[in-house]
Structure formats: structure tokens, C-alpha cells
Enzyme design. Structure first.
Site, PDB file in Angstrom:
ATOM      1  N   GLY A  13       1.160 -12.990  -0.366  1.00 52.70           N
ATOM      2  CA  GLY A  13       0.483 -12.928   0.700  1.00 52.70           C
ATOM      3  C   GLY A  13      -0.838 -13.863   0.510  1.00 52.70           C
ATOM      4  CG  ASN A  90      -3.062  -9.567  -0.735  1.00 46.66           C
ATOM      5  OD1 ASN A  90      -4.248  -9.029  -0.480  1.00 46.66           O
ATOM      6  ND2 ASN A  90      -2.704 -10.712  -0.026  1.00 46.66           N
ATOM      7  CB  SER A 142      -5.884   0.355   3.469  1.00 45.10           C
ATOM      8  OG  SER A 142      -6.712   0.716   4.499  1.00 45.10           O
ATOM      9  CE1 TYR A 155      -2.626  -2.293   6.957  1.00 48.68           C
ATOM     10  CE2 TYR A 155      -4.284  -0.768   7.004  1.00 48.68           C
ATOM     11  CZ  TYR A 155      -3.664  -1.816   6.597  1.00 48.68           C
ATOM     12  OH  TYR A 155      -4.651  -2.589   5.594  1.00 48.68           O
ATOM     13  CB  ALA A 157       2.836   6.246   6.950  1.00 48.00           C
ATOM     14  CE  LYS A 159      -2.108  -1.815   3.392  1.00 49.65           C
ATOM     15  NZ  LYS A 159      -1.612  -3.071   2.115  1.00 49.65           N
TER      16      LYS A 159
END
Ligand code: NAP
Length: 247
Positions: A13, A90, A142, A155, A157, A159
Site C-alpha cells: 500500500g 501497511n 492502529s 477496523y 478487530a 488491527k
């Protein structure tokens, strides 16, 4: 000064945003960097920036949530570079919504792009790293993986899962001198956070002890440390880069 000359890195990414900044940071420290993105055009643009710095680069188009794409991506990068010393997972997406309204497809998409991709890429990178008996894997998680965030069940979960993956692989690979660490950025100014209203951004900044959002370069600086020999005795850790939000 951190010297990564002769090191070969791959950043997923990295066509734009934090990934691009990480790739440029590693290249400025001397590494050759493979640029992987779902969008080949942005990948090519970052790769051209790396080459302008005098480093080698290769642009690869891959959807890192797909095993076949990841397999081909590593084959292409190994053909170009011969080895992989540094992997930065990433690539990531958000598809926010409160749980009761969250669609199954939005759950699956976020878990696949953010977490399954890290599993696939770690597995592919582990083989050459194990043979070399050295390597650095850095997973971009995050702060919401540590503290949760209303509207981001998928999101958060993904991370939190990435953090569990990091600690497990750190244990599995420690005897081969492969370090596996995670970085948990707070709120960083990129296209991902640009989607928020000015009011939401101001409110967010007010909740951060340093009273401001971070920059992509703040995350890249932490990646540089975890990619270098300065962090040789650091593994299985989560480094927050968040202006003091989580402490
Ligand atoms: P971004 O600006 O949206 O960039 C994400 C990059 O990943 C884009 O280049 C995107 O390609 C690529 N990508 C998306 N899906 C992909 C897939 N399936 N396969 C390969 N590449 C894919 O995001 P960012 O803010 O730089 O975030 C980078 C990482 O940091 C993410 O993992 C994110 O969760 C994490 N993070 C960000 C923040 C923040 O505040 N920004 C905070 C904490 C953690 P396209 O350009 O084609 O979409």
C-alpha cells in the site's frame, strides 16, 4: 545515522499516504524498496521517486488480500532483488459503521485487506528471511486496535488481530533473528483521515495530549527505527505513534 544500504524492503500500500512516506524514508536511508499497491499507477509514481533518490525500486500491482496476488508479488520482488530484509505490512482500508448497520461484506473486506493480507505477506516473507536467518517485519496497526472505536468494529478487530499476529510471529521467529513488531499510529493526516469533517478533526485533536494530528513522516520515523539494527533486541512490541493518545 541509520544506514540501510544493501537492504531490500517491500512496503504494501505504498502508492500513497503513510506507505509512500515509509518507502521514501527507507530509501533515503539507503534501502532498495519494492512498491506494492492495488493501483499500479500510484505504485509506479512512488517507485520513480525512489529511483530518483538513486535506489533500486520495482512497482508491483497486487491486491494483498488475495493469496495468488501475494504469491506473484513476492516472486516478482525476489526476482528483482534476490532477497527481502524488511517487510512493512501497511495496506489498509476502512468501511465504518455502527455494528447494527454494518454489512457482512464490509466486515469481510476490512478483515481481508487489513489482517489476512498481513498473514499472507508474513508467510511469504518468512521463507527467505528464515533461510537468511535475519529479517524485520513491521505491521502497521492502529491505536483503535488497542482501545476500540465506536463505528469501527471491523477496523478495530482487524488491527487488534494484527497485534496478536505480531506477538505470535515474534515468538515463532525469534530464534531465527527475525524481529516482528507493530506500530499503532493515532490520528495521522492522510486521505484516510481527510474524509473526516473539520469539526471532527478539531474534536479529535482536542483529545490528543499533544493537541494535533500526526504526520505520515512520524510513522515512517518509527518504521525506520524498527527496520534498523538499532532495534535488534526489540521484538513482539507495539509502538504507539499518537501524540500521547494511548498511555
Ligand atoms: P491511505 O491513504 O488510504 O493509503 C492506503 C494505501 O493502501 C493506498 O495506496 C491504497 O491503494 C492501498 N490499498 C488499499 N487496499 C489495498 C489492497 N487490497 N491491496 C493493496 N493495497 C491496497 O491510508 P493511510 O492513512 O496511508 O494508512 C496506511 C496504514 O496506516 C493503514 O493500514 C491504516 O489502517 C493505518 N493507519 C492509518 C491511520 C491514519 O490516521 N491515517 C491511523 C492508524 C493506522 P489505493 O490508493 O488504490 O486505494
Amino acid at each position: 545515522m541509520i544506514d540501510l544500504s544493501s537492504k531490500k524492503a517491500i512496503v504494501t500500500g505504498s502508492g500513497r499516504g503513510i506507505g509512500r512516506e515509509i518507502a521514501l524514508k527507507l530509501a533515503r536511508a539507503g534501502a532498495d524498496v519494492a512498491i506494492s499497491d492495488i493501483d499500479l499507477e500510484t505504485a509506479k509514481a512512488t517507485a520513480a521517486e525512489i529511483e530518483a533518490l538513486g535506489r533500486k525500486s520495482v512497482a508491483v500491482s497486487a491486491d494483498v488480500s488475495k493469496a495468488a496476488d501475494v504469491e506473484k508479488m513476492f516472486a516478482d520482488v525476489l526476482a528483482a532483488f534476490g532477497c527481502i530484509d524488511i517487510l512493512v505490512n501497511n495496506a489498509g482500508i476502512t468501511k465504518d459503521g455502527l455494528l447494527l448497520r454494518m454489512k457482512e461484506e464490509d466486515w469481510d473486506a476490512v478483515l481481508n485487506v487489513n489482517l489476512k493480507s498481513a498473514f499472507l505477506c508474513c508467510k511469504a516473507a518468512a521463507k527467505p528471511m528464515m533461510s537468511a536467518r535475519s529479517g524485520k517485519i513491521i505491521n502497521i496497526a492502529s491505536v483503535v486496535g488497542l482501545m476500540g472505536n465506536a463505528g469501527q468494529a471491523n477496523y478495530s478487530a482487524s488491527k487488534a488481530g494484527m497485534i496478536g499476529l505480531t506477538k505470535t510471529l515474534a515468538r515463532e521467529f525469534a530464534s531465527r533473528s527475525i524481529n516482528v513488531n507493530a506500530i499503532a499510529p493515532g490520528f495521522i493526516r492522510t486521505a484516510m483521515t481527510d474524509k473526516l469533517s473539520d469539526e471532527a478533526k478539531q474534536k479529535l485533536a482536542g483529545s490528543i495530549p499533544m493537541q494535533k494530528l500526526g504526520e505520515a513522516e512520524d510513522v515512517a520515523n518509527a518504521v525506520l527505527f524498527l527496520s534498523s539494527s538499532l532495534s535488534d533486541y526489540v521484538t513482539g512490541q507495539v509502538l504507539t505513534v499518537d501524540g500521547g493518545l494511548v498511555m
